[in-house]
Design a protein around this motif. Structure first.
Motif, short mmCIF file in Angstrom:
data_model
loop_
_atom_site.label_atom_id
_atom_site.label_comp_id
_atom_site.label_asym_id
_atom_site.label_seq_id
_atom_site.Cartn_x
_atom_site.Cartn_y
_atom_site.Cartn_z
N ASP A 239 1.02 -1.14 0.09
CA ASP A 239 0.04 -0.18 -0.04
C ASP A 239 0.90 1.16 0.07
O ASP A 239 0.32 2.57 -0.39
N ALA A 240 2.20 1.11 0.24
CA ALA A 240 3.04 2.23 0.46
C ALA A 240 4.33 2.07 0.21
O ALA A 240 4.77 0.95 0.74
N ILE A 241 5.10 2.69 -0.33
CA ILE A 241 6.57 2.35 -0.47
C ILE A 241 7.32 3.76 -0.35
O ILE A 241 6.99 5.01 -0.99
N LYS A 242 8.56 3.85 0.10
CA LYS A 242 9.58 5.02 -0.04
C LYS A 242 10.69 4.76 -0.70
O LYS A 242 11.44 3.52 -0.74
N VAL A 243 11.17 5.65 -1.56
CA VAL A 243 12.20 5.30 -2.60
C VAL A 243 13.22 6.58 -2.48
O VAL A 243 13.04 7.75 -2.06
N PHE A 244 14.30 6.20 -2.80
CA PHE A 244 15.47 7.38 -2.88
C PHE A 244 15.78 7.39 -4.40
O PHE A 244 15.96 6.47 -5.11
N ALA A 245 15.84 8.45 -4.91
CA ALA A 245 15.80 8.91 -6.41
C ALA A 245 17.08 9.87 -6.48
O ALA A 245 17.31 10.76 -5.82
N PRO A 246 18.18 9.21 -7.15
CA PRO A 246 19.58 10.04 -7.21
C PRO A 246 19.59 11.16 -8.05
O PRO A 246 18.87 11.16 -9.03
N GLY A 247 20.37 12.06 -7.90
CA GLY A 247 20.91 13.18 -8.59
C GLY A 247 21.58 12.42 -9.75
O GLY A 247 22.14 11.52 -9.81
N THR A 248 21.63 13.17 -11.00
CA THR A 248 22.19 12.68 -12.04
C THR A 248 23.26 13.76 -12.82
O THR A 248 22.77 14.95 -12.75
N VAL A 249 24.13 13.34 -13.65
CA VAL A 249 25.00 14.15 -14.30
C VAL A 249 24.74 13.74 -15.70
O VAL A 249 25.03 12.63 -16.18
N ASP B 171 25.45 8.79 -5.90
CA ASP B 171 24.87 8.44 -4.72
C ASP B 171 24.38 9.51 -3.78
O ASP B 171 23.20 9.11 -2.99
N ALA B 172 24.72 10.70 -4.20
CA ALA B 172 24.27 11.88 -3.31
C ALA B 172 24.62 13.14 -4.08
O ALA B 172 25.46 13.05 -5.13
N PRO B 173 23.68 14.31 -4.14
CA PRO B 173 22.28 13.94 -3.37
C PRO B 173 21.28 13.32 -4.10
O PRO B 173 21.59 12.60 -5.26
N GLY B 174 20.22 13.23 -3.36
CA GLY B 174 18.96 12.55 -4.07
C GLY B 174 17.81 12.80 -3.46
O GLY B 174 17.78 13.27 -2.11
N ASP B 175 16.64 12.71 -4.14
CA ASP B 175 15.14 13.12 -3.39
C ASP B 175 14.84 11.78 -2.54
O ASP B 175 15.25 10.59 -2.91
N GLU B 176 13.91 11.84 -1.84
CA GLU B 176 13.15 10.76 -1.22
C GLU B 176 11.66 11.07 -1.42
O GLU B 176 11.19 12.15 -1.62
#
Length: 307
Positions: free
Chosen positions: A2-12, A27-32
């Motif tokens: 029913d719910a999930i939390k993800v980390f979405a990375p920054g990119t070049v 690996d960093a920074p990233g959104d959650e």
């Protein structure tokens, strides 16, 4: 689920010579992001922390990307709520819109039992990029979804492949706290290029791909040259050429503008060199009176991940 939390990375994106076709994930920074299934059909964005962005799902890249996914899903009338924790500043040049788009579709895909492949998810996330910049480019969302280095061979039809990532390759990024909109940065580009420049650029792209697979850091270094886009966009970034020159003196293999800027990236062999490069970035920017952030990261080979 029913719910999930993800980390979405920054990119070049662009990675010097690879304009609109090569990108890498950090690996960093990233959104959650927290994605929840709801009883009410449709997409809602309940909260955005850390940035003043639209909560209307039709005006938010995450909402648009999820909408594209649900249009292809067997039951498009399910309800999805999105909560976003923005750690990547919009307009930074390190894939803020791509992180939101990629994180949203990967998270929803998990909620639905993973009916779509990573490459299908890239296509959905590209719709978020279309909203953000006016062009559905994949060089940020592809590495955000798939991890590592990615290459967009073609847009029509969409043909994306993962590239080898040398284990000891690190990236240092400085983000001056000024905003350069992708749409504005694209407008200043020349629509025609010299054949001699095009040939040189093609050679560098091929050499970069070969250098990654061979783990030939000298070849990677020689390939990190952009003779088409960088000379035009460099004027948008304070002390750009000082960064390029002095960071290489400090141990960087090379680098360039990250995405459309204002961030500047440098690749290095090993963490020690990457941190020396970051220290040089700090030395160059400290006297300028411009706020900035510096990141040092290994290449993220996983992409968006569940946390």
């Amino acid at each position: 689920m029913d719910a999930i939390k993800v980390f979405a990375p920054g990119t070049v994106a662009n990675v010097a010579c690879g304009f609109d076709v090569i990108g890498l994930a950090m690996d960093a920074p990233g959104d959650e992001m927290i994605l929840r299934r709801t009883d009410k059909p449709g997409i809602t964005i309940s909260a955005i922390h850390g940035a003043n962005l639209p909560t209307d799902p039709l005006q938010n890249v995450a909402g648009v990307a999820v909408q594209a996914l649900l249009q292809k899903y067997a039951n498009p009338d399910i309800g999805i709520d999105i909560e976003i924790f923005k750690n990547i500043h919009p307009g930074s040049g390190i894939g803020s819109s791509a992180a939101s788009s990629a994180g949203a579709v990967v998270g929803v895909n998990h909620l639905l039992g993973q009916p779509f492949t990573p490459k299908q998810l890239v296509r959905f996330a590209m719709e978020g990029e279309r909203l953000a910049s006016g062009a559905a480019h994949a060089d940020n969302v592809a590495p955000a979804v798939m991890g590592g280095f990615t290459l967009v061979r073609s847009y029509k039809p969409l043909d994306i492949t993962s590239l080898h990532t040398p284990a000891d390759l690190w990236v240092s990024v400085i983000h001056p706290q000024i905003e350069v909109k992708t749409s504005d940065a694209r407008e200043i580009l020349k629509q025609k290029v010299l054949m001699t420049d095009a040939i040189r650029q093609w050679g560098n792209v091929g050499a970069l791909v070969a250098g990654l697979y061979q783990e030939n850091y000298d070849l990677i270094s020689r390939a990190l040259e952009d003779v088409i886009v960088e000379p035009v966009r460099a004027i948008l970034i304070p002390a750009f050429y000082a960064l390029k020159t002095k960071c290489k003196d400090a141990g960087a293999l090379g680098g360039g503008i990250s995405g459309s800027g204002p961030s500047v990236f440098m690749l290095s062999k090993g963490e020690e060199n990457a941190r020396k490069v970051a220290a040089m970035m700090d030395t160059i920017y400290a006297p300028l009176g411009v706020d900035y952030k510096i990141y040092v990261s290994k290449i993220n080979t996983q992409g968006v991940k569940v946390i």
